[in-house]
Design a protein around this motif. Structure first.
Motif, PDB file in Angstrom:
ATOM      1  N   LYS A 102      27.632  28.497 -29.227  1.00 32.02           N
ATOM      2  CA  LYS A 102      26.253  27.982 -29.235  1.00 32.02           C
ATOM      3  C   LYS A 102      26.237  26.477 -28.991  1.00 32.02           C
ATOM      4  O   LYS A 102      25.368  25.957 -28.285  1.00 32.02           O
ATOM      5  CB  LYS A 102      25.596  28.322 -30.561  1.00 32.02           C
ATOM      6  N   LYS A 138      30.655  32.453 -32.295  1.00 33.51           N
ATOM      7  CA  LYS A 138      29.241  32.294 -31.955  1.00 33.51           C
ATOM      8  C   LYS A 138      28.762  30.879 -32.220  1.00 33.51           C
ATOM      9  O   LYS A 138      28.013  30.294 -31.423  1.00 33.51           O
ATOM     10  CB  LYS A 138      28.401  33.295 -32.754  1.00 33.51           C
ATOM     11  N   ARG A 142      26.725  26.033 -25.265  1.00 32.68           N
ATOM     12  CA  ARG A 142      25.790  26.755 -24.397  1.00 32.68           C
ATOM     13  C   ARG A 142      26.474  27.879 -23.619  1.00 32.68           C
ATOM     14  O   ARG A 142      26.282  28.051 -22.423  1.00 32.68           O
ATOM     15  CB  ARG A 142      25.107  25.797 -23.426  1.00 32.68           C
ATOM     16  N   VAL A 143      27.304  28.642 -24.307  1.00 29.43           N
ATOM     17  CA  VAL A 143      27.925  29.839 -23.729  1.00 29.43           C
ATOM     18  C   VAL A 143      27.280  31.060 -24.364  1.00 29.43           C
ATOM     19  O   VAL A 143      27.209  31.164 -25.600  1.00 29.43           O
ATOM     20  CB  VAL A 143      29.447  29.861 -23.976  1.00 29.43           C
ATOM     21  N   CYS A 144      26.793  31.984 -23.542  1.00 29.13           N
ATOM     22  CA  CYS A 144      26.048  33.147 -24.040  1.00 29.13           C
ATOM     23  C   CYS A 144      26.976  34.332 -24.241  1.00 29.13           C
ATOM     24  O   CYS A 144      27.962  34.508 -23.527  1.00 29.13           O
ATOM     25  CB  CYS A 144      24.942  33.524 -23.059  1.00 29.13           C
ATOM     26  N   VAL A 145      26.597  35.202 -25.200  1.00 30.19           N
ATOM     27  CA  VAL A 145      27.341  36.422 -25.491  1.00 30.19           C
ATOM     28  C   VAL A 145      26.673  37.577 -24.765  1.00 30.19           C
ATOM     29  O   VAL A 145      25.507  37.893 -25.021  1.00 30.19           O
ATOM     30  CB  VAL A 145      27.402  36.690 -27.007  1.00 30.19           C
ATOM     31  N   ALA A 146      27.409  38.231 -23.867  1.00 31.21           N
ATOM     32  CA  ALA A 146      26.854  39.369 -23.130  1.00 31.21           C
ATOM     33  C   ALA A 146      26.837  40.623 -24.004  1.00 31.21           C
ATOM     34  O   ALA A 146      25.858  41.358 -24.038  1.00 31.21           O
ATOM     35  CB  ALA A 146      27.670  39.620 -21.864  1.00 31.21           C
ATOM     36  N   TRP A 162      32.888  29.760 -17.559  1.00 34.83           N
ATOM     37  CA  TRP A 162      32.301  31.047 -17.957  1.00 34.83           C
ATOM     38  C   TRP A 162      31.144  30.768 -18.902  1.00 34.83           C
ATOM     39  O   TRP A 162      31.344  30.249 -20.008  1.00 34.83           O
ATOM     40  CB  TRP A 162      33.347  31.921 -18.641  1.00 34.83           C
ATOM     41  N   SER A 163      29.965  31.139 -18.514  1.00 39.54           N
ATOM     42  CA  SER A 163      28.788  30.878 -19.353  1.00 39.54           C
ATOM     43  C   SER A 163      28.188  32.155 -19.946  1.00 39.54           C
ATOM     44  O   SER A 163      27.237  32.082 -20.718  1.00 39.54           O
ATOM     45  CB  SER A 163      27.718  30.151 -18.530  1.00 39.54           C
ATOM     46  N   TRP A 164      28.744  33.321 -19.581  1.00 39.30           N
ATOM     47  CA  TRP A 164      28.205  34.590 -20.078  1.00 39.30           C
ATOM     48  C   TRP A 164      29.377  35.555 -20.227  1.00 39.30           C
ATOM     49  O   TRP A 164      29.892  36.064 -19.239  1.00 39.30           O
ATOM     50  CB  TRP A 164      27.170  35.127 -19.079  1.00 39.30           C
ATOM     51  N   VAL A 165      29.820  35.798 -21.454  1.00 37.87           N
ATOM     52  CA  VAL A 165      31.049  36.542 -21.693  1.00 37.87           C
ATOM     53  C   VAL A 165      30.825  37.652 -22.698  1.00 37.87           C
ATOM     54  O   VAL A 165      29.882  37.620 -23.502  1.00 37.87           O
ATOM     55  CB  VAL A 165      32.174  35.610 -22.208  1.00 37.87           C
ATOM     56  N   GLY A 166      31.700  38.674 -22.647  1.00 41.59           N
ATOM     57  CA  GLY A 166      31.715  39.749 -23.631  1.00 41.59           C
ATOM     58  C   GLY A 166      32.855  39.552 -24.608  1.00 41.59           C
ATOM     59  O   GLY A 166      33.898  38.990 -24.264  1.00 41.59           O
TER      60      GLY A 166
END
Length: 500
Positions: free
Chosen positions: A180, A176, A183-187, A155-159
């Protein structure tokens, strides 16, 4: 709150009690009793405790702390009326807010305070809370574990959904930072209402849309008055009436060649059994009780065994009829012993024994499912032993396969009244229905699961009725010129030439 040489317990009136915290109270009482019972742990010292349930508000938190410190139920400060009790420490939790409010007061009296809730960075501030000690270690492993789970599933883009308090902010900050690094982004980040105020509803209740009250769940089951129950019961009764009509037709035309050609006694047994099969589905509708739960499965297993055994006997009868020209030892034994007459009682007896073992070890019983449908408690029958249920079903499928093989082998024998092809199709449909039933049955819950079993009973019974008896009724009413004796003789003669 622990004290030396004291066994006094004080329970403050409960405004709203969190039952999930009751386990901590029981653990505390048990630990203290075990310590006091053992003379080697704390010699000449007895531990006691005062127990206070504190409604969540700053006023009530401090008021209860004052009552504990002073021994007086009033606003008297700097007085101690507890002459025989000396507190050793205060044990607070699991709420951060209660521990923090009490900490500001207890540190004025230099009273040690132990918190047993989750680790909190604010409570760990030694400048603000000089007498407070946290039992839980700092849970830096939690953000790392969550991010490791994200990486495992790629999972690279999660809420993120977090509580709207300082603890949620702290976890968000740690998450966060860890995300970071990997390299996992916060949706998106959504903060939710103070979880300390939430109380889980009991199994018999559910939360309303505002989530501020617990409402009673509705007890339900597959009613006869429900649209689904009404449709299934009407279908069962209609097919029962159709089968009874076919039975009447066969009795009326019992002396015609097409009825006599394939052993009319077996046809009568099969039709009567199919009537019971259709009616047995009604046991699955209505409020379950112990009797209906047991009858559902035993009736289903035994009646379908009789039906499939009859089909097997009919298929074997066809084979014997056309092998009679050159009977070998095996065929001669079948003819003399009339073995086909014993197929039905023998196979049925085996199923009865299997059902008896089922009822003797783990019989079906009335159960309830409070999770399948929101706001409802569904009353249904539990199979008891899943192994026994699958054994009964496997036994039926084995009979269907045996009947299919026997009918398939005799499908090309020459006779215009040879029903082997129809027996083959009926067994193929029966087997397909119940093989499909298993995965669908295990993937559904509640009344839909019950309806699936009823549908399988009706469809497999209808397959037997339609494929085996519909062609005969067609000849009786629409092609009476083919329902004559010389036709059989001609075909039998050609059959003997074919066999020669």
């Amino acid at each position: 709150m622990l004290s030396k040489s004291s066994s006094y317990i004080f329970l403050y009136p409960l405004y709203r009690y969190k039952f999930k915290n009751y386990q901590f109270v029981l653990a505390l009482v048990f630990a203290i009793e075990e310590i006091n019972r053992n003379p080697h742990l704390l010699p000449n010292t007895s531990l006691g405790f005062d127990l206070h349930n504190i409604p969540f508000s700053e006023k009530n938190t401090l008021m209860n702390a004052f009552i504990w410190l002073t021994g007086v139920n009033g606003d008297i400060v700097n007085y101690n009326c507890k002459l025989e009790q000396k507190s050793a420490a205060a044990l607070t939790g699991t709420s951060f807010a209660i521990s923090a409010h009490m900490g500001t007061l207890l540190q004025l009296y230099k009273i040690p305070q132990l918190t047993f809730g989750p680790f909190d960075s604010i409570l760990g501030d030694r400048a603000q809370f000089t007498s407070l000690y946290q039992m839980a270690p700092k849970d830096t492993y939690l953000p790392r574990g969550i991010v490791s789970l994200m990486l495992h599933f790629k999972w690279s883009w999660v809420g993120l959904l977090l509580t709207d308090d300082h603890r949620g902010m702290q976890i968000l900050s740690d998450l966060k930072e860890e995300m970071k690094k990997n390299r996992v982004c916060v949706a998106f980040v959504e903060l939710i209402s103070d979880m300390d105020h939430c109380v889980k509803c009991p199994e018999s209740h559910y939360a309303n849309t505002e989530r501020n009250h617990c409402l009673q769940k509705t007890v339900t089951f597959l009613h006869f008055e429900d649209p689904l129950g009404m449709a299934l019961s009407s279908t069962a009764l209609c097919f029962s009436a159709i089968t009874a009509t076919v039975l009447g037709i066969f009795v009326k035309h019992r002396d015609t060649p097409i009825v006599k050609a394939n052993n009319r006694a077996l046809s009568y047994i099969l039709l009567i059994t199919l009537i019971i099969c259709f009616l047995s589905s009604l046991l699955f509708i209505g409020q379950p009780n112990t009797a209906t739960c047991i009858l559902q499965q035993t009736t289903f297993g035994i009646v379908f065994t009789v039906a499939l055994s009859t089909v097997l006997a009919k298929a074997l009868t066809v084979v014997i009829a056309f092998k009679v020209t050159f009977p070998g030892k095996w065929m001669r034994w079948l003819m003399i012993s009339r073995a086909t007459n014993y197929i039905i009682p023998i196979f049925t007896l085996l199923q009865i024994i299997l059902c008896g073992i089922w009822l003797g070890t783990s019989p079906p019983f009335v159960d309830q499912d409070s999770h399948a449908q929101h706001g409802h408690i569904i009353i249904l029958c539990n199979k008891g032993s899943a192994i026994a249920f699958h054994c009964v079903l496997g036994y039926l499928c084995s009979l269907a396969i045996g009947s299919y093989i026997m009918a398939f082998l005799s499908r090309n024998l020459p006779d215009k009244f040879n029903e082997a092809k129809f027996l083959t199709f009926s067994m193929l449909v029966f087997f397909s229905v119940w093989v499909t039933f298993l995965p669908v049955y295990h993937s559904t819950k509640g009344t839909i699961m019950v309806a699936m079993e009823i549908f399988s009973i009706l469809s497999s019974s209808a397959a037997l009725l339609g494929f085996i008896f519909a062609p005969k009724c067609y000849i009786i009413f629409l092609k009476p010129d083919k329902n004559v004796l010389h036709g059989i003789r001609d075909n039998s003669h050609r059959g003997r030439n074919y066999l020669n």
